[in-house]
Design an enzyme around this catalytic site. Structure first.
Site, mmCIF file in Angstrom:
data_model
loop_
_atom_site.group_PDB
_atom_site.id
_atom_site.type_symbol
_atom_site.label_atom_id
_atom_site.label_comp_id
_atom_site.label_asym_id
_atom_site.label_seq_id
_atom_site.Cartn_x
_atom_site.Cartn_y
_atom_site.Cartn_z
ATOM 1 N N THR A 72 -108.346 -98.052 -52.468
ATOM 2 C CA THR A 72 -107.692 -96.917 -51.941
ATOM 3 C C THR A 72 -106.410 -97.335 -51.058
ATOM 4 O OG1 THR A 72 -109.024 -97.352 -49.850
ATOM 5 C CG2 THR A 72 -110.009 -95.680 -51.228
ATOM 6 N N CYS A 74 -106.007 -102.458 -53.292
ATOM 7 C CA CYS A 74 -107.223 -102.142 -53.182
ATOM 8 C C CYS A 74 -107.810 -100.878 -53.837
ATOM 9 C CB CYS A 74 -107.853 -102.650 -51.921
ATOM 10 S SG CYS A 74 -107.554 -101.300 -50.492
ATOM 11 N N ASP A 104 -107.641 -107.224 -54.175
ATOM 12 C CA ASP A 104 -109.175 -107.165 -54.256
ATOM 13 C C ASP A 104 -109.626 -107.021 -55.866
ATOM 14 O OD1 ASP A 104 -109.441 -104.666 -54.289
ATOM 15 O OD2 ASP A 104 -110.869 -104.394 -52.731
ATOM 16 N N HIS A 163 -88.105 -94.314 -42.983
ATOM 17 C CA HIS A 163 -88.277 -93.794 -41.556
ATOM 18 C C HIS A 163 -89.305 -95.046 -40.826
ATOM 19 C CE1 HIS A 163 -88.003 -89.227 -41.758
ATOM 20 N NE2 HIS A 163 -86.860 -89.899 -42.516
ATOM 21 N N HIS A 218 -84.984 -94.010 -35.736
ATOM 22 C CA HIS A 218 -86.146 -94.582 -36.178
ATOM 23 C C HIS A 218 -86.399 -96.110 -35.751
ATOM 24 C CE1 HIS A 218 -86.728 -91.196 -38.675
ATOM 25 N NE2 HIS A 218 -85.769 -91.352 -39.197
HETATM 26 C C1 RB5 Z 1 -113.921 -101.862 -53.233
HETATM 27 O O1 RB5 Z 1 -115.141 -101.249 -53.672
HETATM 28 C C2 RB5 Z 1 -113.235 -101.071 -52.276
HETATM 29 O O2 RB5 Z 1 -114.094 -100.697 -50.933
HETATM 30 C C3 RB5 Z 1 -112.080 -101.461 -51.902
HETATM 31 O O3 RB5 Z 1 -111.261 -101.869 -52.876
HETATM 32 C C4 RB5 Z 1 -111.117 -100.699 -50.836
HETATM 33 O O4 RB5 Z 1 -110.966 -99.457 -51.368
HETATM 34 C C5 RB5 Z 1 -111.180 -100.563 -49.724
HETATM 35 O O5 RB5 Z 1 -110.539 -100.173 -48.798
#
Ligand code: RB5
Length: 164
Positions: A69, A67, A10, A100, A135
């Site tokens: 996180t 993305c 994203d 694993h 595994h």
């Molecule tokens: C975008 O602001 C953020 O929410 C997205 O990149 C991601 O971290 C969501 O899991």
């Protein structure tokens, strides 16, 4: 010739995706970029779905999602059969995700990694084989909704679930 790699992000992962893509090409990989194509705000699921679908269908062996996180991307990707998406924030986690968990999708938390850290994680994930052995059995159970009820414990004796 290394296998083709799918990559998608994203807006939060866009800049890092571009850099990793160059690095992968320099290493001789064929990279198929499924977007996004700018840092304009967008929705991670729009990019995770097509990538995970292709991995699930066997049209690609490996995919990288980025993305902020790594979490949103992993939630979407892990809804698909045969997709095992691992959020990895250190090379050690990436290594274990391969050894694993046979992780075939790597989800990177772009807002929490330097380019160098991301490269090290990606390299470890690409270069580490699956251990197999015990595994294999555990991976087979991921998609078996009846696994807990139907399968015998490893030693053939019933054991309380809280000790496993
Ligand atoms: C975008 O602001 C953020 O929410 C997205 O990149 C991601 O971290 C969501 O899991």
């Amino acid at each position: 010739m290394p296998e083709p790699i799918l990559i998608a992000s994203d807006h939060a992962g866009y800049a890092l995706k571009q850099r990793l893509e160059c690095w992968l090409r320099e290493r001789g990989y064929t990279v198929r970029d499924l977007g996004t194509n700018s840092d304009a705000s967008t929705d991670y699921a729009d990019y995770a779905h097509p990538l995970a679908q292709q991995v699930s269908d066997g049209m690609a062996q490996r995919g990288v999602l980025l993305c902020g996180t790594g979490l949103g991307m992993s939630y979407v990707a892990n809804r698909y059969p045969h997709v095992r998406a691992a959020v990895a924030w250190t090379p050690e986690i990436a290594e274990l995700a391969r050894r694993h968990n046979d992780a075939n999708v790597l989800a990177l938390p772009a807002r929490f990694l330097s380019e160098e850290q991301a490269r090290q994680i990606l390299e470890k994930w690409l270069d580490t084989p699956f251990d197999g052995g015990r595994h294999e059995r555990r991976i087979e159970k991921i998609e078996r909704e009846d696994a807990n009820a139907a399968s015998a414990p490893n030693d053939g004796r019933a054991q309380p679930t809280e000790t496993r």
